[in-house]
Design a protein around this motif. Structure first.
Motif, PDB file in Angstrom:
ATOM      1  N   ILE A   4       0.849  -1.192   0.000  1.00 48.54           N
ATOM      2  CA  ILE A   4       0.000   0.000   0.000  1.00 48.54           C
ATOM      3  C   ILE A   4       0.886   1.245   0.000  1.00 48.54           C
ATOM      4  N   TYR A   5       0.573   2.176  -0.904  1.00 51.69           N
ATOM      5  CA  TYR A   5       1.276   3.455  -0.954  1.00 51.69           C
ATOM      6  C   TYR A   5       0.506   4.500  -0.166  1.00 51.69           C
ATOM      7  N   ASN A   6       1.223   5.339   0.572  1.00 50.90           N
ATOM      8  CA  ASN A   6       0.631   6.484   1.246  1.00 50.90           C
ATOM      9  C   ASN A   6       1.515   7.699   1.004  1.00 50.90           C
ATOM     10  N   THR A   7       0.901   8.854   0.799  1.00 48.83           N
ATOM     11  CA  THR A   7       1.650  10.104   0.711  1.00 48.83           C
ATOM     12  C   THR A   7       1.792  10.675   2.112  1.00 48.83           C
ATOM     13  N   GLN A   8       2.558  11.767   2.245  1.00 48.67           N
ATOM     14  CA  GLN A   8       2.687  12.374   3.569  1.00 48.67           C
ATOM     15  C   GLN A   8       1.358  12.948   4.056  1.00 48.67           C
ATOM     16  N   LEU A   9       0.433  13.242   3.148  1.00 51.06           N
ATOM     17  CA  LEU A   9      -0.887  13.725   3.548  1.00 51.06           C
ATOM     18  C   LEU A   9      -1.731  12.598   4.153  1.00 51.06           C
ATOM     19  N   GLN A  10      -1.284  11.347   3.994  1.00 50.16           N
ATOM     20  CA  GLN A  10      -1.988  10.179   4.547  1.00 50.16           C
ATOM     21  C   GLN A  10      -1.231   9.595   5.747  1.00 50.16           C
ATOM     22  N   TRP A  11      -0.570  10.446   6.508  1.00 48.91           N
ATOM     23  CA  TRP A  11       0.273  10.061   7.641  1.00 48.91           C
ATOM     24  C   TRP A  11      -0.458   9.163   8.637  1.00 48.91           C
ATOM     25  N   GLU A  12      -1.616   9.573   9.087  1.00 45.03           N
ATOM     26  CA  GLU A  12      -2.339   8.802  10.103  1.00 45.03           C
ATOM     27  C   GLU A  12      -2.786   7.446   9.561  1.00 45.03           C
ATOM     28  N   THR A  13      -3.152   7.383   8.303  1.00 39.96           N
ATOM     29  CA  THR A  13      -3.524   6.111   7.681  1.00 39.96           C
ATOM     30  C   THR A  13      -2.335   5.163   7.668  1.00 39.96           C
ATOM     31  N   TYR A  14      -1.174   5.682   7.247  1.00 47.54           N
ATOM     32  CA  TYR A  14       0.059   4.883   7.234  1.00 47.54           C
ATOM     33  C   TYR A  14       0.358   4.332   8.628  1.00 47.54           C
ATOM     34  N   ARG A  15       0.284   5.180   9.637  1.00 50.31           N
ATOM     35  CA  ARG A  15       0.593   4.735  11.003  1.00 50.31           C
ATOM     36  C   ARG A  15      -0.385   3.665  11.470  1.00 50.31           C
ATOM     37  N   ALA A  16      -1.657   3.824  11.178  1.00 50.07           N
ATOM     38  CA  ALA A  16      -2.663   2.855  11.596  1.00 50.07           C
ATOM     39  C   ALA A  16      -2.502   1.519  10.873  1.00 50.07           C
ATOM     40  N   GLN A  17      -2.129   1.554   9.598  1.00 46.73           N
ATOM     41  CA  GLN A  17      -1.989   0.331   8.805  1.00 46.73           C
ATOM     42  C   GLN A  17      -0.807  -0.516   9.253  1.00 46.73           C
ATOM     43  N   ASN A  18       0.250   0.111   9.766  1.00 47.62           N
ATOM     44  CA  ASN A  18       1.497  -0.603  10.011  1.00 47.62           C
ATOM     45  C   ASN A  18       1.985  -0.583  11.457  1.00 47.62           C
ATOM     46  N   SER A  19       1.346   0.165  12.312  1.00 45.84           N
ATOM     47  CA  SER A  19       1.801   0.335  13.698  1.00 45.84           C
ATOM     48  C   SER A  19       3.235   0.859  13.747  1.00 45.84           C
ATOM     49  N   PHE A  20       3.586   1.716  12.797  1.00 46.93           N
ATOM     50  CA  PHE A  20       4.912   2.324  12.737  1.00 46.93           C
ATOM     51  C   PHE A  20       4.837   3.779  13.198  1.00 46.93           C
ATOM     52  N   ASP A  21       5.985   4.290  13.626  1.00 46.39           N
ATOM     53  CA  ASP A  21       6.205   5.712  13.840  1.00 46.39           C
ATOM     54  C   ASP A  21       5.231   6.359  14.825  1.00 46.39           C
ATOM     55  N   ALA A  22       4.890   5.646  15.890  1.00 45.36           N
ATOM     56  CA  ALA A  22       3.986   6.189  16.907  1.00 45.36           C
ATOM     57  C   ALA A  22       4.557   7.442  17.566  1.00 45.36           C
ATOM     58  N   ASN A  23       5.889   7.522  17.690  1.00 43.55           N
ATOM     59  CA  ASN A  23       6.526   8.664  18.337  1.00 43.55           C
ATOM     60  C   ASN A  23       7.232   9.585  17.349  1.00 43.55           C
ATOM     61  N   SER A  24       6.994   9.392  16.070  1.00 47.55           N
ATOM     62  CA  SER A  24       7.608  10.233  15.047  1.00 47.55           C
ATOM     63  C   SER A  24       6.718  11.438  14.777  1.00 47.55           C
ATOM     64  N   PRO A  25       7.321  12.597  14.506  1.00 50.67           N
ATOM     65  CA  PRO A  25       6.504  13.767  14.174  1.00 50.67           C
ATOM     66  C   PRO A  25       5.870  13.597  12.794  1.00 50.67           C
ATOM     67  N   PRO A  26       4.716  14.226  12.561  1.00 49.12           N
ATOM     68  CA  PRO A  26       4.120  14.163  11.221  1.00 49.12           C
ATOM     69  C   PRO A  26       5.079  14.750  10.184  1.00 49.12           C
ATOM     70  N   PRO A  27       5.014  14.289   8.941  1.00 53.44           N
ATOM     71  CA  PRO A  27       5.898  14.821   7.903  1.00 53.44           C
ATOM     72  C   PRO A  27       5.753  16.339   7.777  1.00 53.44           C
ATOM     73  N   GLN A  28       6.887  17.002   7.690  1.00 55.12           N
ATOM     74  CA  GLN A  28       6.914  18.459   7.570  1.00 55.12           C
ATOM     75  C   GLN A  28       8.322  18.893   7.196  1.00 55.12           C
ATOM     76  N   ALA A  29       8.459  20.144   6.794  1.00 51.26           N
ATOM     77  CA  ALA A  29       9.786  20.668   6.491  1.00 51.26           C
ATOM     78  C   ALA A  29      10.663  20.480   7.719  1.00 51.26           C
ATOM     79  N   LEU A  30      11.907  20.024   7.506  1.00 51.85           N
ATOM     80  CA  LEU A  30      12.762  19.647   8.637  1.00 51.85           C
ATOM     81  C   LEU A  30      13.758  20.734   9.046  1.00 51.85           C
ATOM     82  N   HIS A  31      13.775  21.852   8.349  1.00 55.46           N
ATOM     83  CA  HIS A  31      14.622  22.999   8.699  1.00 55.46           C
ATOM     84  C   HIS A  31      16.087  22.593   8.871  1.00 55.46           C
TER      85      HIS A  31
END
Length: 186
Positions: A111-138
């Motif tokens: 399954i492909y997810n874009t950064q706009l589908q962050w919560e869907t990706y996390r729910a599908q895979n139980s990954f990145d529970a403590n990772s910040p949502p995708p955003q510019a990293l400065h």
């Protein structure tokens, strides 16, 4: 606590094309990497971080992954791709960003997810529970290969402690990516 391999191994693909490619069986630890950019002439199955099937005991922590692919030129270049079974993989405390919102950020379980589908990706895979949502990293100046975190980067103090790996961090927690910045969060 984080999962640690008893005997970690790593195989690196061609950095200019693939970032990190793991195609072996066995244990893999991917800790504190900064992976930035993409060769715009590539397309197909490449990803900044690509773990193929048959792997076991995989731990992916404290990384920065920035996908700079132009989807009009290379629409299939993923940021993170995990082929098939994700049950033996732990992936957390990572920061992601795609300069094109249409880019396939995450490809797992077919399954492909874009950064706009962050919560869907996390729910599908139980990954990145403590990772910040995708955003510019400065980052300081990626065009000059200076990936130092700026003070306002979400990656400052956003990692997890990995005993024997990042014991000398500054602030409340390790930074994400390859380099510890001089900045800390209060």
């Amino acid at each position: 606590g984080t999962t640690r391999c008893a005997k970690p191994q790593i195989s690196i693909g061609r950095i200019d094309e693939l970032g990190i490619l793991w195609w072996q069986t066995g244990c893999l630890e991917v800790f504190h990497n900064t992976i930035y950019g993409f060769d715009p002439t590539l397309d197909g199955y490449q990803a900044l971080l690509y773990v193929t099937s048959g792997s076991s005991e995989i731990a992916i922590y404290n990384n920065l992954l920035v996908n700079t692919a132009d989807c009009d030129v290379s629409p299939n270049l993923s940021t993170l791709r995990i082929a098939d079974d994700v049950s033996q993989i732990v992936c957390d405390y990572n920061a992601y960003h795609a300069t094109d919102d249409r880019a396939p950020m995450f490809h797992a379980n077919g399954i492909y997810n874009t950064q706009l589908q962050w919560e869907t990706y996390r729910a599908q895979n139980s990954f990145d529970a403590n990772s910040p949502p995708p955003q510019a990293l400065h980052l300081a100046d990626p065009s000059r290969e200076d990936f130092t975190l700026l003070e306002n980067s979400v990656a400052v103090d956003a990692g997890t402690e990995l005993v024997g790996v990042n014991d000398d961090f500054l602030g409340k927690a390790p930074d994400l990516g390859a380099n510890e910045s001089p900045h800390t969060r209060d």
